[in-house]
Design a protein around this motif. Structure first.
Motif, PDB file in Angstrom:
ATOM      1  N   SER A  11       0.880  -1.056  -0.039  1.00 44.06           N
ATOM      2  CA  SER A  11       0.134  -0.025   0.022  1.00 44.06           C
ATOM      3  C   SER A  11       0.962   1.137  -0.061  1.00 44.06           C
ATOM      4  O   SER A  11       0.322   2.534  -0.125  1.00 44.06           O
ATOM      5  N   ILE A  14       7.992   1.442  -1.764  1.00 44.68           N
ATOM      6  CA  ILE A  14       8.474   0.342  -2.950  1.00 44.68           C
ATOM      7  C   ILE A  14       7.312  -0.668  -3.110  1.00 44.68           C
ATOM      8  O   ILE A  14       7.338  -0.837  -4.237  1.00 44.68           O
ATOM      9  N   ASN A  32      -0.985  -6.542   0.224  1.00 48.52           N
ATOM     10  CA  ASN A  32      -1.339  -6.780   1.490  1.00 48.52           C
ATOM     11  C   ASN A  32      -1.011  -5.363   2.195  1.00 48.52           C
ATOM     12  O   ASN A  32      -0.065  -4.830   1.613  1.00 48.52           O
ATOM     13  N   GLN A  35      -2.793  -1.498   8.009  1.00 43.83           N
ATOM     14  CA  GLN A  35      -4.006  -0.666   8.642  1.00 43.83           C
ATOM     15  C   GLN A  35      -4.481   0.362   7.758  1.00 43.83           C
ATOM     16  O   GLN A  35      -5.555   0.859   7.842  1.00 43.83           O
ATOM     17  N   ASN A  36      -3.627   0.856   6.786  1.00 42.94           N
ATOM     18  CA  ASN A  36      -3.630   2.021   6.044  1.00 42.94           C
ATOM     19  C   ASN A  36      -4.751   1.651   4.815  1.00 42.94           C
ATOM     20  O   ASN A  36      -4.297   1.520   3.575  1.00 42.94           O
ATOM     21  N   ASP A  60      -1.939  -8.451   9.435  1.00 41.38           N
ATOM     22  CA  ASP A  60      -0.814  -8.199   9.978  1.00 41.38           C
ATOM     23  C   ASP A  60       0.084  -9.216   9.761  1.00 41.38           C
ATOM     24  O   ASP A  60      -0.279 -10.526  10.333  1.00 41.38           O
ATOM     25  N   GLY A  89       7.849  -4.276   5.981  1.00 44.93           N
ATOM     26  CA  GLY A  89       8.772  -4.152   6.943  1.00 44.93           C
ATOM     27  C   GLY A  89       8.671  -2.785   7.866  1.00 44.93           C
ATOM     28  O   GLY A  89       8.109  -1.751   7.208  1.00 44.93           O
ATOM     29  N   ILE A 141      12.591  -8.804   0.395  1.00 46.57           N
ATOM     30  CA  ILE A 141      13.268  -7.371   0.545  1.00 46.57           C
ATOM     31  C   ILE A 141      14.081  -7.359   1.711  1.00 46.57           C
ATOM     32  O   ILE A 141      13.352  -7.509   2.968  1.00 46.57           O
ATOM     33  N   SER A 143      17.941  -5.341   3.108  1.00 47.41           N
ATOM     34  CA  SER A 143      18.402  -3.987   3.122  1.00 47.41           C
ATOM     35  C   SER A 143      19.826  -4.227   3.086  1.00 47.41           C
ATOM     36  O   SER A 143      20.486  -5.043   3.767  1.00 47.41           O
ATOM     37  N   PRO A 187      17.812  -3.044  -1.144  1.00 50.06           N
ATOM     38  CA  PRO A 187      17.613  -1.496  -1.339  1.00 50.06           C
ATOM     39  C   PRO A 187      18.895  -0.868  -0.580  1.00 50.06           C
ATOM     40  O   PRO A 187      18.767  -1.318   0.803  1.00 50.06           O
TER      41      PRO A 187
HETATM   42  P1  NAP Z   1       7.043   1.903   3.794  1.00 47.29           P
HETATM   43  O1  NAP Z   1       6.644   2.951   2.843  1.00 47.29           O
HETATM   44  O2  NAP Z   1       6.922   2.202   5.081  1.00 47.29           O
HETATM   45  O3  NAP Z   1       5.740   0.971   3.535  1.00 47.29           O
HETATM   46  C1  NAP Z   1       5.525  -0.143   4.580  1.00 47.29           C
HETATM   47  C2  NAP Z   1       4.336  -0.938   4.162  1.00 47.29           C
HETATM   48  O4  NAP Z   1       4.707  -2.188   4.934  1.00 47.29           O
HETATM   49  C3  NAP Z   1       3.082  -0.403   3.993  1.00 47.29           C
HETATM   50  O5  NAP Z   1       2.286  -0.842   3.194  1.00 47.29           O
HETATM   51  C4  NAP Z   1       2.459  -0.888   5.587  1.00 47.29           C
HETATM   52  O6  NAP Z   1       1.021  -1.021   5.615  1.00 47.29           O
HETATM   53  C5  NAP Z   1       3.201  -2.190   5.403  1.00 47.29           C
HETATM   54  N1  NAP Z   1       3.398  -2.843   6.602  1.00 47.29           N
HETATM   55  C6  NAP Z   1       3.856  -2.445   7.904  1.00 47.29           C
HETATM   56  N2  NAP Z   1       3.544  -3.353   8.908  1.00 47.29           N
HETATM   57  C7  NAP Z   1       3.136  -4.422   8.474  1.00 47.29           C
HETATM   58  C8  NAP Z   1       2.636  -5.613   8.956  1.00 47.29           C
HETATM   59  N3  NAP Z   1       2.951  -5.941  10.108  1.00 47.29           N
HETATM   60  N4  NAP Z   1       1.672  -6.410   8.073  1.00 47.29           N
HETATM   61  C9  NAP Z   1       1.460  -6.066   6.884  1.00 47.29           C
HETATM   62  N5  NAP Z   1       1.995  -4.812   6.208  1.00 47.29           N
HETATM   63  C10 NAP Z   1       2.818  -4.176   7.023  1.00 47.29           C
HETATM   64  O7  NAP Z   1       8.192   1.066   3.633  1.00 47.29           O
HETATM   65  P2  NAP Z   1       9.327   1.079   2.419  1.00 47.29           P
HETATM   66  O8  NAP Z   1      10.162   2.002   2.577  1.00 47.29           O
HETATM   67  O9  NAP Z   1       8.758   0.961   1.034  1.00 47.29           O
HETATM   68  O10 NAP Z   1      10.006  -0.316   2.481  1.00 47.29           O
HETATM   69  C11 NAP Z   1       9.562  -1.502   1.860  1.00 47.29           C
HETATM   70  C12 NAP Z   1      10.562  -2.635   2.267  1.00 47.29           C
HETATM   71  O11 NAP Z   1      11.787  -2.181   1.845  1.00 47.29           O
HETATM   72  C13 NAP Z   1      10.802  -2.853   3.841  1.00 47.29           C
HETATM   73  O12 NAP Z   1      11.041  -4.301   4.125  1.00 47.29           O
HETATM   74  C14 NAP Z   1      12.120  -2.097   4.151  1.00 47.29           C
HETATM   75  O13 NAP Z   1      12.565  -2.834   5.193  1.00 47.29           O
HETATM   76  C15 NAP Z   1      12.924  -2.064   2.783  1.00 47.29           C
HETATM   77  N6  NAP Z   1      13.858  -1.366   2.650  1.00 47.29           N
HETATM   78  C16 NAP Z   1      13.462   0.076   2.773  1.00 47.29           C
HETATM   79  C17 NAP Z   1      14.715   1.148   2.535  1.00 47.29           C
HETATM   80  C18 NAP Z   1      14.164   2.430   2.267  1.00 47.29           C
HETATM   81  O14 NAP Z   1      15.232   3.195   2.342  1.00 47.29           O
HETATM   82  N7  NAP Z   1      12.993   2.890   2.090  1.00 47.29           N
HETATM   83  C19 NAP Z   1      15.841   0.682   2.460  1.00 47.29           C
HETATM   84  C20 NAP Z   1      16.158  -0.800   2.362  1.00 47.29           C
HETATM   85  C21 NAP Z   1      15.092  -1.605   2.577  1.00 47.29           C
HETATM   86  P3  NAP Z   1       0.275   0.033   6.483  1.00 47.29           P
HETATM   87  O15 NAP Z   1       0.618   1.525   6.169  1.00 47.29           O
HETATM   88  O16 NAP Z   1      -1.168  -0.218   6.359  1.00 47.29           O
HETATM   89  O17 NAP Z   1       0.858  -0.383   7.775  1.00 47.29           O
END
Ligand code: NAP
Length: 248
Positions: A11, A14, A32, A35-36, A60, A89, A141, A143, A187
């Motif tokens: 949602s 990435i 999946n 909450q949002n 969740d 994550g 995914i 990091s 990433p």
């Molecule tokens: P994000 O924008 O914060 O999005 C997180 C997503 O995960 C949201 O859709 C959220 O849904 C969902 N989520 C969180 N907790 C959950 C749970 N318990 N059950 C189901 N869904 C859940 O994150 P992002 O930056 O795109 O990161 C995506 C992945 O890339 C993660 O694994 C992160 O560790 C990895 N990553 C990110 C970066 C970066 O710099 N952004 C770097 C390295 C790795 P809700 O909003 O509904 O909670």
């Protein structure tokens, strides 16, 4: 055969961009979210309006019951899954280990590690040729934090990603004969809201000087790597780690 993909955490960030790109590449997309639902519905609507087919499933991923129910709902409403992106994550606020509570550690490991393991488990049951499935592909995914360790910020998060790297290697070998490939994308620092959720919205700007390419990454640059690993173009690639991190 329809290509059916589940993207956890689809949602936002990435995951949302990966969902859009997957739809453009002909996947029926299940996203999946935790909450949002407004954000989840927005991703689904955007795909459906542009001629794709998408569905949102709230769960969740740290809850075994919710994961099992979500996969059953996908079976019933969409069909047999062929691809999984273990993307959901979380990061908690920046802290040294000396200040971290057991509650925080359990939460981060429950979502990032246990949640990804549970989703992989349920996906394999459906993909495995031994269970009558048609095979499939999983991209986890991780990091760059798994290699860098994230000192003074979140070594708990970094350690969860280390677990994902190891899981990828082991699982890829376990399921190779079942016609399932398992790979991991690591990433670097990407422009998403995850940094704000962890208390530092401008984190990418602060750390980009340490990245050899001197910039943060965009979510679509990660999504393209994920979709390539899922695709038949990567048909002999399994157990591999693909860093998408600007040289870090
Ligand atoms: P994000 O924008 O914060 O999005 C997180 C997503 O995960 C949201 O859709 C959220 O849904 C969902 N989520 C969180 N907790 C959950 C749970 N318990 N059950 C189901 N869904 C859940 O994150 P992002 O930056 O795109 O990161 C995506 C992945 O890339 C993660 O694994 C992160 O560790 C990895 N990553 C990110 C970066 C970066 O710099 N952004 C770097 C390295 C790795 P809700 O909003 O509904 O909670």
């Amino acid at each position: 055969m329809s290509k059916i993909i589940l993207i956890t955490g689809g949602s936002d960030g990435i995951g949302a961009v990966t969902a859009q790109l997957a739809a453009e590449q002909g996947y029926i997309v299940c996203i999946n979210y935790r909450q949002n639902h407004i954000a989840a519905n927005k991703v689904v609507e955007a795909i459906n309006v542009s001629g794709g087919q998408a569905y949102a499933f709230q769960a969740d991923i740290s809850s075994e019951n919710e994961v099992v129910d979500m996969f059953a709902a996908i079976d019933a409403q969409v069909g047999r899954m062929t691809a999984l992106v273990n993307n959901a994550g979380i990061i908690e606020s920046q802290q040294k280990l000396v200040d971290m509570s057991a509650e925080r550690l359990q939460k981060v490991f429950a979502v990032n590690v246990v949640g990804s393991f549970l989703c992989a488990r349920e996906a394999i049951k459906r993909m495995s040729v031994r269970n009558g499935g048609n095979g499939g592909s999983i991209v986890n995914i991780s990091s760059m934090a798994s290699r860098l360790g994230s000192p003074f910020e979140y070594i708990d998060y970094a350690a969860t990603k280390g677990a994902i790297d190891s899981m990828t290697v082991g699982l890829s070998k376990e399921v190779a004969e079942e016609n399932i490939r398992v790979n991991v994308v690591r990433p670097g620092t990407i422009y998403t809201d995850i940094h704000g959720k962890a208390g530092e919205p401008a984190r990418v700007e602060r750390v980009k000087a340490f990245i050899p390419m001197k910039r943060g990454g965009q979510p679509d640059e990660v999504a393209k790597a994920i979709l390539w690993l899922l695709s038949d173009d990567a048909s002999y690639v399994t157990g591999a780690t693909l860093d998408v991190a600007g040289g870090r």
